[in-house]
Write a protein that holds these residues in place. Structure first.
Motif, short mmCIF file in Angstrom:
data_model
loop_
_atom_site.label_atom_id
_atom_site.label_comp_id
_atom_site.label_asym_id
_atom_site.label_seq_id
_atom_site.Cartn_x
_atom_site.Cartn_y
_atom_site.Cartn_z
N LEU A 109 -81.62 59.67 44.56
CA LEU A 109 -81.81 58.36 44.82
C LEU A 109 -80.74 57.92 45.61
CD1 LEU A 109 -82.68 55.35 44.06
CD2 LEU A 109 -81.34 55.51 42.09
N ALA A 110 -80.64 57.30 46.64
CA ALA A 110 -79.60 56.79 47.59
C ALA A 110 -79.41 55.33 47.75
CB ALA A 110 -80.07 57.48 48.98
N ARG A 111 -78.23 54.88 47.51
CA ARG A 111 -78.21 53.09 47.76
C ARG A 111 -77.32 52.92 48.88
NH1 ARG A 111 -77.57 51.64 41.35
NH2 ARG A 111 -79.81 51.92 40.89
N ARG A 112 -77.54 52.04 49.69
CA ARG A 112 -76.60 51.77 50.84
C ARG A 112 -76.45 50.38 50.77
NH1 ARG A 112 -72.64 54.80 53.32
NH2 ARG A 112 -72.76 54.71 55.48
N ARG A 113 -75.32 49.80 51.07
CA ARG A 113 -75.00 48.32 50.93
C ARG A 113 -73.84 47.98 51.85
NH1 ARG A 113 -71.54 44.95 47.72
NH2 ARG A 113 -71.02 46.72 46.72
N ALA A 114 -74.21 46.83 52.56
CA ALA A 114 -73.12 46.29 53.65
C ALA A 114 -73.09 44.95 53.23
CB ALA A 114 -73.70 46.70 55.10
N GLU A 115 -71.60 44.59 53.65
CA GLU A 115 -71.58 43.17 53.48
C GLU A 115 -70.33 42.85 54.36
OE1 GLU A 115 -68.24 42.85 49.90
OE2 GLU A 115 -70.19 42.86 49.63
N ASP A 116 -70.59 41.46 54.90
CA ASP A 116 -69.84 40.84 56.00
C ASP A 116 -69.21 39.38 55.58
OD1 ASP A 116 -68.88 41.19 59.04
OD2 ASP A 116 -69.67 39.13 58.76
N ARG A 117 -67.98 39.19 55.55
CA ARG A 117 -67.77 37.81 55.38
C ARG A 117 -66.69 37.17 56.58
NH1 ARG A 117 -68.25 36.93 49.61
NH2 ARG A 117 -68.68 38.67 48.50
N GLN A 118 -66.63 36.11 56.83
CA GLN A 118 -65.79 35.42 57.93
C GLN A 118 -65.38 34.03 57.29
OE1 GLN A 118 -67.96 34.96 61.62
NE2 GLN A 118 -68.79 37.00 61.39
N PHE A 119 -64.04 33.67 57.66
CA PHE A 119 -63.63 32.68 57.07
C PHE A 119 -62.60 32.16 58.24
CE2 PHE A 119 -59.72 30.52 55.39
CZ PHE A 119 -60.34 29.63 54.80
N THR A 120 -62.72 30.76 58.63
CA THR A 120 -62.02 30.37 59.75
C THR A 120 -61.28 29.03 59.18
OG1 THR A 120 -63.37 30.97 61.22
CG2 THR A 120 -61.90 29.20 62.00
N LEU A 121 -60.10 28.85 59.50
CA LEU A 121 -59.47 27.60 58.90
C LEU A 121 -58.66 26.98 60.14
CD1 LEU A 121 -58.12 25.81 56.81
CD2 LEU A 121 -56.30 27.56 56.82
N PHE A 122 -58.74 25.53 60.33
CA PHE A 122 -57.91 24.81 61.13
C PHE A 122 -57.21 23.59 60.43
CE2 PHE A 122 -57.42 21.12 64.01
CZ PHE A 122 -56.51 21.62 64.83
N GLU A 123 -55.94 23.50 60.47
CA GLU A 123 -55.44 22.28 59.86
C GLU A 123 -54.33 21.78 61.09
OE1 GLU A 123 -55.74 22.82 55.16
OE2 GLU A 123 -54.10 24.05 56.14
N THR A 124 -54.17 20.72 60.68
CA THR A 124 -53.06 19.69 61.48
C THR A 124 -52.37 18.53 60.78
OG1 THR A 124 -52.54 18.79 63.58
CG2 THR A 124 -54.71 18.49 62.97
N TYR A 125 -51.40 18.44 60.68
CA TYR A 125 -50.76 17.27 59.96
C TYR A 125 -49.35 16.80 60.71
CZ TYR A 125 -48.54 21.37 57.30
OH TYR A 125 -47.82 22.37 57.14
N ALA A 126 -48.95 15.69 60.11
CA ALA A 126 -47.52 15.31 60.49
C ALA A 126 -46.89 14.88 59.46
CB ALA A 126 -47.96 13.90 61.41
N THR A 127 -45.59 15.21 59.47
CA THR A 127 -44.35 14.87 58.41
C THR A 127 -43.46 13.95 58.68
OG1 THR A 127 -45.12 17.16 57.40
CG2 THR A 127 -43.23 15.79 56.60
N TYR A 128 -43.08 13.01 58.17
CA TYR A 128 -41.95 12.01 58.70
C TYR A 128 -41.02 11.99 57.57
CZ TYR A 128 -39.45 7.99 60.13
OH TYR A 128 -38.44 7.09 60.50
N THR A 129 -39.72 12.30 57.76
CA THR A 129 -38.73 12.19 56.73
C THR A 129 -37.93 11.26 57.12
OG1 THR A 129 -39.22 14.64 56.00
CG2 THR A 129 -36.95 13.43 55.42
N LYS A 130 -37.36 10.24 56.27
CA LYS A 130 -36.49 9.20 56.24
C LYS A 130 -35.62 8.94 55.36
CE LYS A 130 -34.60 6.03 59.29
NZ LYS A 130 -33.96 6.32 60.64
N ARG A 131 -34.27 8.50 55.46
CA ARG A 131 -33.48 8.05 54.39
C ARG A 131 -33.10 6.53 54.57
NH1 ARG A 131 -30.32 10.69 50.49
NH2 ARG A 131 -28.87 9.55 49.47
N PHE A 132 -33.25 5.88 53.55
CA PHE A 132 -32.70 4.25 53.69
C PHE A 132 -31.83 4.26 52.53
CE2 PHE A 132 -37.00 4.78 55.46
CZ PHE A 132 -37.05 4.11 56.56
N GLY A 133 -30.47 4.19 52.68
CA GLY A 133 -29.39 4.11 51.54
C GLY A 133 -29.74 5.19 50.54
N ASN A 134 -30.07 4.89 49.20
CA ASN A 134 -30.31 5.73 48.35
C ASN A 134 -31.85 6.25 48.11
OD1 ASN A 134 -27.78 5.50 47.27
ND2 ASN A 134 -28.37 3.65 45.71
#
Length: 987
Positions: free
Chosen positions: A456-481
């Motif tokens: 008895l012979a068994r043969r198994r193949a598998e293929d996975r693909q994952f793609t990611l794209f992200e974009t974001y903005a970060t704003y930092t500011k100090r106002f007194g305390n």
């Protein structure tokens, strides 16, 4: 002559000038040495970067703080930099020795923790987050990064039965987070969501942060329901090239055995005497040896840094032939420009692994096979008796093949650009590719599996693909305390999976195994061929997210986020979900000014996360095809096997967390307490429906609700702090209980024991309003004269009803026998140092859980008729007069344990006199040193999930049942004790 004189004179002058310049240059190149120390206590600082300003020439201080660097040029300046200390710039002038005392950078000393899409100072965090650095990780022969965390994070369970080198531990964060979806935490590696832990070598990890509660994980939306594990890999530092080499060798030995009958005991009970004597477990197992090599090269100039690492692993398990060989390569490069406003990062990693999965189930047969049987018969073939479920265990290992090859590749590129002061734009693109090829072969001489198929012979193949794209903005500011950080962005993820399986018999030549399937007789005869292939539609996730962090007066902290996410896995009418979160924290000591505390912070957080089904297309119909012969030709007939559900929606988890963080004023004690409650609703499950209404017998629907309540404690204390000796103990504790509030079936028994003889015997009850993990069954009271068990009349009605068919009846004589989930989990760390020695002892325990010892249940009773062929389990609990095998409370054991899980003794060598060596450390390590438990099975670790009684081979895609913990199955790999010797060197 005058002309010729001038002709000669000019070159001679130029030559003289050139020689003078060279001599001056060499005269100006000098060597500067010195020692860099801590400006507070004067202790040496290893790893300080020493850079000749304006060049790429640099050095790094050794373990004693010594450095040596060649300098040249006009007015050279040395730059000393080290994390947590203020940068120092010192003109060389005419000095050959420059000693530096580095002052602390108080502002940078604030611990920074990686969270979703950014970082935060630890003092500002309002959710349940645990941060671990490399020094906190478990040591030894660690092959899966999740093992670095075992017992280190309160609420995080990393549990695997046995020590199969090809196995993967089950990871649970705060218990069960879903029933029909992914139960393990989301992994984020260097900002890449969903990256594979298998593609990062443990040696390359710098830190791991665990986001435990909903308010922290909600920023990841549908994929954060089971928690989030953030992995940060190591990067290079400016200041010349640094080479690190880590090598270790390990030996694994069997840690625990199951007691079985000796040859004499077996024969005394009527066993067949086949004339030999074989210790089958000794024949199947070995003292296995493994080796690991890790080489990294890192460095860079002021604007560009890099790190490259190559890892080789040759890992062998205690079961013969089991193990893998793996090569991993990882590289990253960071470049900054435009006055550090622009930062570019590129990461790349690839892993190739060749595995021999062997056959762990052979260990079961090794315990049961006749101890008087020989390995080979008189013809030199593997000895075999034709008895049900009884195969020569050595023949299983030696005759059959179970192999696999996997390749993983991923990369990501990230760009950060500070457009104006405080405003940074970020873009990140990543892709991960995985493919695997697996093969099994069972020759016609293998009674275990290939005999009836003539090969008895068994043969198994598998293929996975994952793609990611992200974009974001970060704003930092100090106002007194008020400090403010705002973020907003967009995320897109795409996944695709394909596989292929051939199962065919009649292989005429064993030597070709599974590599010439076209030779198979069953293909030529079109008989019994199994052929399967599938491809999922592309799974896409699109999301928009935003977050706001506010800090007032360095004492009041507010964090809020929201994510709107859509997925193609859900029904047309419910593709989008909204996941909000909010957290508030206050450092009360800022206002109470209690002298004993530096921090007394209370925090509360609430978050909503979602969970997607594991497979794609569940909201759509599925079809089967059957062929019928019409007029001499085959025609396809399609039938709908599963109905569509356009209303299929997210599983939703809502979680509230309250916490307290304490740090004493002397910084010796830090403590954290978290109490949480959460509700998971709308489980995605396949249900039976009316075909007349829906057109098919089943469809996926949302049904059920689960709630969990628990608490977690962590304490770290600097008990002794001295020049030569220190001791830092730490402890983590966690407890939780999960209740099934509603379910599609009001009451159900699951986790069938299976063959031989116990088909239809289920062990775990799931019922609305009751805890998850309940083990139910008859109560054992003794042994009758006929060898049958005496079972209790639980309900006292004078009639014994213990037939499994009455298990759900209210008047059945069944009782709660235990729970598969522990009441309390414990981790106890001790970091001890004495001069150049360091000792790390890590203890771990779990208490309150029970295990069904299936080995005892099946093979401990002295059943007439089978004792003559099968050996018997012979623990201290064995009853010679019990001759009937059935399930009852006698086989449910308390499995509390406390173990010395990991101990490491290291020594740091003095390399001050070796100019080419920066540091050298040697260590010895023992994993699973000892365990204290009353459990008689192989491993008292909790069984957090159940794969059932079937043999899943090397199929990682078989879904475990998370509602059936506590069953210690017979096909588990044996536990091992590992001894490791290693060396780390830096150049």
């Amino acid at each position: 002559m005058k002309y010729n004189y001038q002709f000669v004179k000019i070159p001679i002058s130029l030559l003289s000038l050139l020689l003078l310049s060279i001599s001056i240059a060499f005269a100006q190149e000098t060597t500067v040495t010195g020692v860099v120390t801590d400006g507070e206590d004067g202790s040496p600082l290893p790893g300080v970067n020493v850079l000749l300003k304006g060049t790429s020439t640099g050095a790094i201080t050794d373990f004693e703080g010594n450095y040596s660097i060649k300098v040249s040029g006009d007015e050279p300046v040395l730059v000393f930099s080290y994390i947590g200390y203020l940068k120092q710039e010192v003109p060389v002038a005419n000095q050959s020795t420059i000693n530096i005392a580095m002052p602390l950078d108080v502002q940078s000393l604030a611990e920074v923790v990686v969270v979703g899409y950014g970082t935060q100072e630890k003092k500002e965090i309002t959710s349940a987050v645990v941060s671990l650095e490399a020094k906190d990780f478990n040591q030894g022969n660690i092959n899966n990064p999740s093992q670095l965390l075992q017992g280190k994070v309160p609420g995080l369970s990393v549990s695997g039965k046995g020590n199969d080198p090809n196995g993967k531990p089950a990871i649970r964060l705060r218990g069960i987070s879903t029933i029909g979806a992914n139960t393990e935490p989301l992994v984020v590696i260097d900002g890449v969501i969903g990256a594979s832990l298998d593609n990062v070598d443990p040696n390359d990890i710098e830190s791991i942060n665990v986001l435990k509660d909903g308010s922290a994980a909600a920023i990841y939306g549908s994929r954060g329901s089971s928690g989030v594990i953030l992995v940060t890999t190591k990067t290079g530092q400016a200041g010349g090239v640094k080479v690190n080499y880590h090598v270790y060798g390990s030996m694994d030995t069997r840690a625990r055995d199951l007691d079985i009958l000796s040859k004499d005991e077996f024969l005394a009970l009527g066993g067949n005497d086949l004339g030999g004597e074989t210790d089958w477990i000794d024949e199947l197992t070995r003292d296995s040896y493994s080796q690991v090599h890790n080489l990294s090269i890192s460095g860079g100039s002021g604007s560009t840094t890099f790190r490259m690492a190559a890892n080789y692993r040759d890992i062998n398990g205690i079961l013969e032939k089991s193990g893998f060989e793996q090569i991993n390569f990882r590289a990253n490069i960071n470049h900054s420009a435009i006055n550090d406003r622009l930062n570019l990062t590129f990461n790349f990693s690839t892993t190739q692994r060749e595995s021999n999965f062997s056959f762990p189930e052979a260990l079961r047969y090794g315990l049961l096979y006749n101890p008087t049987a020989p390995i080979f018969d008189e013809n030199g073939s593997y000895f075999q008796v034709v008895v049900f479920d009884n195969y020569n265990p050595v023949g299983i290992i030696e005759l059959n093949q179970n192999l696999g090859k996997t390749k993983k590749f991923n990369y990501n590129g990230k760009i950060d650009f500070e457009v104006i002061d405080g405003l940074t734009l970020t873009g990140n693109i990543a892709q991960q590719l995985e493919d695997g090829m697996f093969g099994e072969y069972y020759p016609g001489t293998s009674y275990y599996r290939g005999f009836n198929r003539s090969g008895l012979a068994r043969r198994r193949a598998e293929d996975r693909q994952f793609t990611l794209f992200e974009t974001y903005a970060t704003y930092t500011k100090r106002f007194g305390n008020l400090n403010m950080t705002l973020s907003a962005g967009y995320s897109y993820q795409q996944e695709k999976f394909e596989d292929f399986l051939v199962d065919v018999g009649g292989i005429p030549v064993d030597a070709v195994a599974f590599n010439a399937l076209e030779w198979a007789r069953e293909i030529r005869q079109a008989n019994r061929l199994t052929l399967e292939s599938s491809a999922t539609p592309k799974s896409e996730i699109a999301a928009q997210f935003a977050r706001a962090n506010f800090s007032w007066d360095e004492a009041i902290f507010l964090n809020a986020s929201v994510r709107r996410e859509g997925s193609t896995k859900l029904g047309e009418d419910n593709k989008y979900g909204v996941f909000p979160a909010v957290g508030l924290g206050v450092n009360l000591n800022r206002y109470l000014e209690i002298a004993a505390f530096d921090q007394l912070k209370v925090r509360a957080g609430y978050g909503v996360t979602g969970s997607l089904p594991r497979d794609n297309g569940l909201s759509k119909p599925s079809y089967d095809v059957n062929y019928s012969e019409v007029d001499g030709s085959l025609e396809a007939n399609f039938t709908q096997s599963r109905a569509a559900n356009p209303d299929l929606k997210w599983e939703v988890k809502k979680e509230f967390n309250f916490g307290v963080d304490i740090t004493t004023s002397d910084n010796r004690l830090t403590a954290a307490l978290d109490v949480y409650t959460r509700t998971i609703s709308d489980f995605i499950l396949e249900r039976n429906v009316d075909p007349a209404v829906f057109g098919a017998p089943t469809r996926f629907e949302n049904a059920g609700e689960l709630s969990t309540n628990g608490f977690e404690i962590s304490l770290n204390y600097k008990a002794i702090e001295g020049t030569d000796f220190s001791w830092n103990p730490g402890i983590v504790l966690s407890h939780y209980k999960s209740t099934l509030d509603s379910y599609v079936i009001e009451e159900q028994m699951i986790a069938e024991l299976g063959a031989p003889g116990l088909n239809g015997t289920n062990l775990v009850r799931i019922k609305e309003g009751e805890e998850i993990g309940q083990i139910w069954g008859p109560v054992f009271e003794g042994v009758a004269d006929d060898g049958a068990p005496i079972l209790a009349d639980v309900n006292g009605d004078g009639t014994l009803k213990t037939d499994q068919g009455n298990a759900l009846a209210e008047d059945g004589d069944f009782a709660l026998l235990g729970n598969g989930l522990p009441d309390l989990e414990l981790g106890f760390t001790n970091q001890i140092s004495y001069k150049r020695f360091d000792l790390n002892m890590f203890f771990r325990g779990a208490f309150g859980h029970s295990l069904v010892n299936t080995f005892r249940n099946f093979y401990e009773p002295r059943v007439p008729g089978s004792i003559n062929s099968y050996n018997r389990i012979n623990t201290e609990l064995a009853l010679d007069n019990l001759t009937t095998a059935s399930f009852h409370s006698y086989y449910v054991e308390k499995a509390d344990f406390f173990k010395l899980d990991n101990v490491t003794l290291g020594y740091n060598f003095n390399v001050g006199d070796v100019s080419w060596l920066s540091s050298l450390n040697a260590y010895v390590n023992v994993q699973n040193a000892f365990v204290i438990t009353d459990y008689t099975g192989l491993d008292p670790e909790p069984a957090l999930q159940d794969f059932g009684s079937v043999d899943n081979g090397n199929r990682p895609d078989v879904n475990p049942n998370v509602l059936a913990p506590g069953v210690d199955r017979r096909n588990n790999y044996f536990t091992s004790r590992t001894f490791t010797v290693g060396v780390r060197a830096s150049f």
